[in-house]
Design an enzyme around this catalytic site. Structure first.
Site, PDB file in Angstrom:
ATOM      1  N   LYS A 164       0.854  -1.195   0.000  1.00 29.96           N
ATOM      2  CA  LYS A 164       0.000   0.000   0.000  1.00 29.96           C
ATOM      3  C   LYS A 164       0.890   1.246   0.000  1.00 29.96           C
ATOM      4  CE  LYS A 164      -1.592   3.045   2.520  1.00 29.96           C
ATOM      5  NZ  LYS A 164      -1.586   4.175   1.576  1.00 29.96           N
ATOM      6  N   GLU A 219      10.028  17.562  13.400  1.00 28.06           N
ATOM      7  CA  GLU A 219      10.312  17.353  11.972  1.00 28.06           C
ATOM      8  C   GLU A 219       9.424  18.266  11.137  1.00 28.06           C
ATOM      9  OE1 GLU A 219       9.107  13.667   9.997  1.00 28.06           O
ATOM     10  OE2 GLU A 219      11.148  13.483   9.234  1.00 28.06           O
TER      11      GLU A 219
HETATM   12  P1  NAD Z   1       2.817   9.196   6.740  1.00 31.42           P
HETATM   13  O1  NAD Z   1       3.145   8.557   8.029  1.00 31.42           O
HETATM   14  O2  NAD Z   1       1.766  10.230   6.714  1.00 31.42           O
HETATM   15  O3  NAD Z   1       2.348   8.066   5.692  1.00 31.42           O
HETATM   16  C1  NAD Z   1       3.143   6.941   5.411  1.00 31.42           C
HETATM   17  C2  NAD Z   1       2.248   5.839   4.880  1.00 31.42           C
HETATM   18  O4  NAD Z   1       1.363   5.425   5.925  1.00 31.42           O
HETATM   19  C3  NAD Z   1       1.366   6.238   3.704  1.00 31.42           C
HETATM   20  O5  NAD Z   1       1.249   5.155   2.816  1.00 31.42           O
HETATM   21  C4  NAD Z   1       0.031   6.517   4.374  1.00 31.42           C
HETATM   22  O6  NAD Z   1      -1.072   6.335   3.504  1.00 31.42           O
HETATM   23  C5  NAD Z   1       0.034   5.459   5.464  1.00 31.42           C
HETATM   24  N1  NAD Z   1      -0.833   5.774   6.606  1.00 31.42           N
HETATM   25  C6  NAD Z   1      -1.233   6.981   7.065  1.00 31.42           C
HETATM   26  N2  NAD Z   1      -2.031   6.827   8.141  1.00 31.42           N
HETATM   27  C7  NAD Z   1      -2.134   5.498   8.361  1.00 31.42           C
HETATM   28  C8  NAD Z   1      -2.806   4.711   9.337  1.00 31.42           C
HETATM   29  N3  NAD Z   1      -3.560   5.264  10.312  1.00 31.42           N
HETATM   30  N4  NAD Z   1      -2.671   3.368   9.277  1.00 31.42           N
HETATM   31  C9  NAD Z   1      -1.898   2.791   8.325  1.00 31.42           C
HETATM   32  N5  NAD Z   1      -1.258   3.485   7.371  1.00 31.42           N
HETATM   33  C10 NAD Z   1      -1.365   4.828   7.394  1.00 31.42           C
HETATM   34  O7  NAD Z   1       4.193   9.731   6.130  1.00 31.42           O
HETATM   35  P2  NAD Z   1       4.428  10.495   4.758  1.00 31.42           P
HETATM   36  O8  NAD Z   1       3.933  11.890   4.901  1.00 31.42           O
HETATM   37  O9  NAD Z   1       3.953   9.670   3.608  1.00 31.42           O
HETATM   38  O10 NAD Z   1       6.038  10.487   4.687  1.00 31.42           O
HETATM   39  C11 NAD Z   1       6.824  11.387   5.375  1.00 31.42           C
HETATM   40  C12 NAD Z   1       7.358  10.769   6.648  1.00 31.42           C
HETATM   41  O11 NAD Z   1       8.062   9.572   6.359  1.00 31.42           O
HETATM   42  C13 NAD Z   1       8.370  11.659   7.344  1.00 31.42           C
HETATM   43  O12 NAD Z   1       8.138  11.631   8.730  1.00 31.42           O
HETATM   44  C14 NAD Z   1       9.707  11.010   7.019  1.00 31.42           C
HETATM   45  O13 NAD Z   1      10.734  11.273   7.934  1.00 31.42           O
HETATM   46  C15 NAD Z   1       9.321   9.573   7.023  1.00 31.42           C
HETATM   47  N6  NAD Z   1      10.291   8.767   6.289  1.00 31.42           N
HETATM   48  C16 NAD Z   1      11.129   7.960   7.002  1.00 31.42           C
HETATM   49  C17 NAD Z   1      12.092   7.209   6.336  1.00 31.42           C
HETATM   50  C18 NAD Z   1      13.035   6.325   7.083  1.00 31.42           C
HETATM   51  O14 NAD Z   1      13.621   5.450   6.473  1.00 31.42           O
HETATM   52  N7  NAD Z   1      13.213   6.501   8.379  1.00 31.42           N
HETATM   53  C19 NAD Z   1      12.182   7.280   4.949  1.00 31.42           C
HETATM   54  C20 NAD Z   1      11.300   8.112   4.262  1.00 31.42           C
HETATM   55  C21 NAD Z   1      10.342   8.849   4.939  1.00 31.42           C
END
Ligand code: NAD
Length: 496
Positions: free
Chosen positions: A174, A384
């Site tokens: 997903k 962040e």
């Molecule tokens: P996000 O947490 O909003 O979403 C990530 C994923 O989770 C998406 O696919 C989203 O649809 C899904 N999601 C959202 N709510 C959910 C829920 N309640 N249950 C299950 N899935 C859910 O993050 P984003 O805005 O897509 O990405 C940015 C974030 O990702 C930043 O915090 C960044 O630091 C982090 N990130 C971390 C790494 C790492 O390797 N540590 C790498 C890339 C990005």
């Protein structure tokens, strides 16, 4: 415009409901990149069922044969690199060279994991008893739920899908709704490579609606998540209550430390790309720069001048050095943090506004922004932001710099610039981060080493890398004892 559908049992399929959502180009609010079918729970059920059905056969497919399919996928990625990179720039905004780098990481991971198919070794070791042998073998975990963010729309799925496949797992992927079109193009590479039906299934839709359902689905054995800390923590709690393994890679508040003897030009260049690369939307983005007081003023001024020259615009244009942020909510969030920084009393020395010149007024562009004289406790230095906003912090000496660096809940990536080898050794030892760079920015990880953070940035298990990294996440050991003595040996009864 062709509809972007789910991929289940080797077919592109419509979702049960007629609902759709659009993926837009952040550089041009009017450009629709794709119209995507929105999944509901029944679609997830179907994808999980497909993955469960396919698991029995895939786990028994010899790993070197699995590796051949992965190798073909890597070849196809290389062939389509340019078009995938362009699509990525259109869908999430990063400049084309960075998007091509993202695809290249997927290619590298494909070749690397294809080779691992011939190295999925366990161990044989002598027994205490005669006529007995024993070994450990690597086996798959089962059906994985994979959830990914938008900022590396091809590399991060590749970090999960390639190792999960080589270890013999099947999966439901997903992706973020922001990058559904890239996800579909990536999955199609595996179809073209001849991956049998049902092994890799793709479902589109909002995380809050279907992500959580997928994570807690009874047909899923394990979860791999990359995204924000808030969502990751929530999913860790969900998985904790049902004893389901989850690897979670989350946010960061990364830092570059510049010591008084640092090679200045190099440090400025590192701060520039670490801070403003991908418009500050890397999990490893250097959103804090700690500069030793002796060179603080000189560094700040030079950094400000260099950053002010960054060319902001559509990432498909050759001259562009920084693209937009991904969407309206990210745009508003970043502007809100800039306001918070001002209210906290940090000194704004560059940017701070949406871009309004020419083509940039059509998209979610924000000026490269620098705050000076930031107190390490301010919200802009603790939370962040995920945008082109960098905080400059004055440090006294290495000890002070390390204390400041470690003083946030996160622990993903840190860097130090110095010519003093002794300082690098102390920094390497004492920085509480999953990744430490020396005389290089907080970005630039290579896939053959494990990748991941500590504290609020990660849950311990790593992505990427082989043994000690992704193979430990996507496989597990089974231990086998074989007694060929034909009798019950006394020592066996006395043990355990
Ligand atoms: P996000 O947490 O909003 O979403 C990530 C994923 O989770 C998406 O696919 C989203 O649809 C899904 N999601 C959202 N709510 C959910 C829920 N309640 N249950 C299950 N899935 C859910 O993050 P984003 O805005 O897509 O990405 C940015 C974030 O990702 C930043 O915090 C960044 O630091 C982090 N990130 C971390 C790494 C790492 O390797 N540590 C790498 C890339 C990005």
């Amino acid at each position: 415009m062709e509809r972007i559908r789910n991929y289940i049992r080797g077919q592109w399929v419509d979702t049960r409901s007629e609902e759709t959502f659009a993926s837009m180009n952040p550089a041009n609010r009017e450009e629709v990149v794709g119209i995507i079918s929105k999944s509901g729970r029944e679609d997830i059920d179907e994808a999980v069922e497909a993955a469960r059905e396919a698991y029995g056969k895939w786990r028994l497919t010899p790993a070197p044969r699995r590796g051949e399919i992965l190798f073909r996928a890597a070849e196809l990625l290389a062939k389509h690199k340019e078009e995938l990179g362009r699509l990525e720039t259109r869908e999430m905004g990063k400049i084309l060279p960075e998007a091509l780098g993202d695809v290249q990481e997927a290619i590298d991971m494909g070749y690397y994991m294809a080779g691992e198919g011939r190295r999925l070794a366990g161990e044989t070791i002598p027994s205490e008893l005669p006529d007995k042998d024993m070994k450990s073998v690597r086996v798959p975990v089962g059906v994985f739920g994979l959830i990914t963010p938008w900022n590396f729309p091809i590399a991060i799925p590749a970090w999960k899908i390639f190792p999960a496949l080589i270890c013999g797992n099947t999966m439901i992927f997903k992706p973020s709704s922001e990058t559904s079109v890239c996800a579909a193009a990536f999955v199609d590479i595996f179809r073209q490579a001849g991956l049998p039906a049902g092994i890799l299934n793709l479902v589109h839709g909002p995380g809050a609606e279907i992500g959580e359902y997928l994570v807690s689905h009874p047909g899923v054995d394990a979860v791999s998540f990359t995204g924000s800390y808030d969502v990751g923590r929530r999913l860790q709690q969900t998985c904790g209550t049902i004893s389901r393994p989850i690897v979670a890679e989350m946010g960061g508040k990364n830092i570059i430390l510049v010591m008084e003897d640092a090679p200045l030009e190099l440090a400025i260049e590192g701060a520039l790309w670490g801070g403003f690369g991908t418009s500050g939307q890397r999990c490893t983005a250097a959103s804090r720069i700690g500069v030793q007081k002796e060179i603080y003023d000189a560094f700040s001024e030079k950094f400000r001048v260099t950053a002010s020259r960054l060319r902001v615009g559509d990432g498909l244009k050759k001259e562009t050095q920084m693209g937009p942020v991904v969407n309206e909510s990210q745009f508003n969030k970043v502007l809100k943090y800039i306001q918070i920084g001002k209210e906290e009393g940090a000194r704004l020395i560059l940017g701070g506004n949406p871009c309004r010149h020419g083509e940039t007024s059509r998209g979610y562009f924000i000026e490269p922004t620098i705050f000076a004289d930031v107190d390490p406790g301010m919200r802009i230095a603790q939370e962040e932001i995920f945008g082109p906003v960098v905080s400059l912090i004055r440090t006294k000496d290495l000890q002070d710099a390390i204390r400041i660096a470690n003083g946030t809940p996160y622990g993903l990536s840190a860097a130090i610039y110095t010519r003093d080898v002794n300082l690098t050794a102390i920094a390497e030892r004492d920085l509480d981060f999953g990744i430490v760079y020396i005389n290089a920015p907080t970005i630039g990880a290579e896939i053959q080493l494990p990748f991941g953070g500590i504290k609020h940035s990660g849950s311990g298990k790593k992505e990427a890398g082989g043994r000690g990294g992704a193979l430990e996440t996507y496989s597990q050991f089974k231990v086998i004892y074989r007694d060929f003595s034909g009798r019950l040996q006394k020592a066996q009864i006395e043990k355990e």
